[in-house]
Scaffold this motif. Structure first.
Motif, PDB file in Angstrom:
ATOM      1  N   GLY A 204      -1.655   4.375  -1.493  1.00 22.20           N
ATOM      2  CA  GLY A 204      -1.232   4.969  -2.298  1.00 22.20           C
ATOM      3  C   GLY A 204      -0.115   5.920  -2.051  1.00 22.20           C
ATOM      4  O   GLY A 204       1.012   6.489  -0.913  1.00 22.20           O
ATOM      5  N   GLU A 205      -0.578   6.484  -1.238  1.00 25.85           N
ATOM      6  CA  GLU A 205      -0.261   8.081  -1.263  1.00 25.85           C
ATOM      7  C   GLU A 205      -0.160   8.566   0.460  1.00 25.85           C
ATOM      8  O   GLU A 205       0.922   9.011   0.625  1.00 25.85           O
ATOM      9  N   GLU A 207       0.848   5.975   1.482  1.00 23.92           N
ATOM     10  CA  GLU A 207       2.938   4.732   1.952  1.00 23.92           C
ATOM     11  C   GLU A 207       3.818   5.423   0.748  1.00 23.92           C
ATOM     12  O   GLU A 207       4.711   6.066   1.412  1.00 23.92           O
TER      13      GLU A 207
END
Length: 300
Positions: A204-205, A207
């Motif tokens: 997530g980080e 992306e």
């Protein structure tokens, strides 16, 4: 963002990655440590083997047998030639001295030599070669040169034993090199797989960073730094293991094999050069594994 800010961010991100996935990184560090510890043990075994070869070369006595038809002047001429070819110490042994020595070595059986009608032993030269020529290749070359010299009937220095030991040493070195290459390849794969798990947990980080325009190089940097730290930690653990091995078992090995291997077996297992080599190898393994993992993840 300034260069200092980038470095600070990369270090903080790498520290956070190590903190969030301790078990994954523990596996990677342990794998690197085992590989480097094995490499250090192989280096130590190679050093012991070299000491054995050097010790054997120093103990081997080169005996040059002279033709029986040579007169005194010719014998001294051959002695001077052998001295020039070897650069070592040459001792002239007469047939009577050689027979007396053989009788002493045989003990009670030596009395049977008194029944011989004549002394069958020829004049010989006992050669002590200098330290720089006490290796199998140099001894073989010296023996060939001595056999070709006029007036020399034969040369003996235990050639079969020396050549057999040399062949064993070459086979062990080749086998250890192949095994070490396999271990290195497996280590890179394991490190890459474990680090990829850590990267996946932070997808997530990554992306978000890509959405705000971060380059692949910027995304890769913290993970490469994590791999570098893994390599440094793995090398430290391996060096500590080698130091502990030398402290615990080194004196015992030295006492058991000093008669054969000489004092070199008790030498420190962790030397400055070895420590530097293992540290560089650990950094290379960590960086290599992280580079493979990050590259594979970004391609996906």
């Amino acid at each position: 963002m300034s260069a200092l800010s980038k470095v600070t961010y990369f270090c903080r991100s790498a520290a956070v990655g190590l903190k969030h996935s301790p078990f994954v990184h523990f596996i990677a560090v342990t794998t690197i440590a085992i590989a480097l510890f094995s490499a250090g043990m192989a280096r130590g075994a190679a050093r012991v083997l070299d000491n054995l070869l050097a010790s054997l070369g120093g103990e081997v006595e080169v005996t040059v047998y002279l033709s029986p038809e040579l007169d005194a002047d010719e014998v001294h001429g051959v002695r001077a030639l052998v001295l020039a070819l070897s650069g070592g110490e040459v001792t002239l042994v007469s047939p009577d001295a050689a027979l007396s020595r053989l009788r002493t070595e045989l003990g009670d059986l030596g009395e049977a030599l008194a029944e011989l009608p004549e002394n069958p032993l020829p004049v010989s030269l006992e050669l002590r070669v200098p330290p720089e020529r006490r290796n199998p290749d140099a001894l073989l070359a010296l023996a060939k040169a001595l056999r070709a010299a006029p007036g020399v009937a034969g040369v003996d220095y235990g050639e079969a034993a020396v050549q057999r030991l040399s062949a064993i040493a070459r086979a062990l070195r080749f086998g250890s090199l192949v095994a070490f290459a396999v271990v290195l390849g497996a280590t890179v794969v394991i490190v890459a797989a474990t680090l990829q798990l850590a990267i996946y947990s932070r997808r997530g980080e990554i992306e978000i960073q890509k959405l705000v325009g971060a380059t692949d190089r910027f995304v890769k940097a913290p993970f490469l730094l994590e791999g570098l730290l893994q390599g440094v930690l793995g090398a430290a653990v391996a060096l500590f293991g080698l130091w502990a091995f030398g402290r615990v078992l080194g004196p015992t090995l030295g006492a058991l094999f000093a008669f054969l291997l000489g004092p070199g077996v008790a030498a420190p297992w962790v030397e400055p050069r070895l420590a530097l080599e293992l540290l560089c190898a650990g950094c290379g393994l960590g960086l290599g594994g992280s580079f493979v993992a990050v590259g594979r993840f970004l391609r996906v």
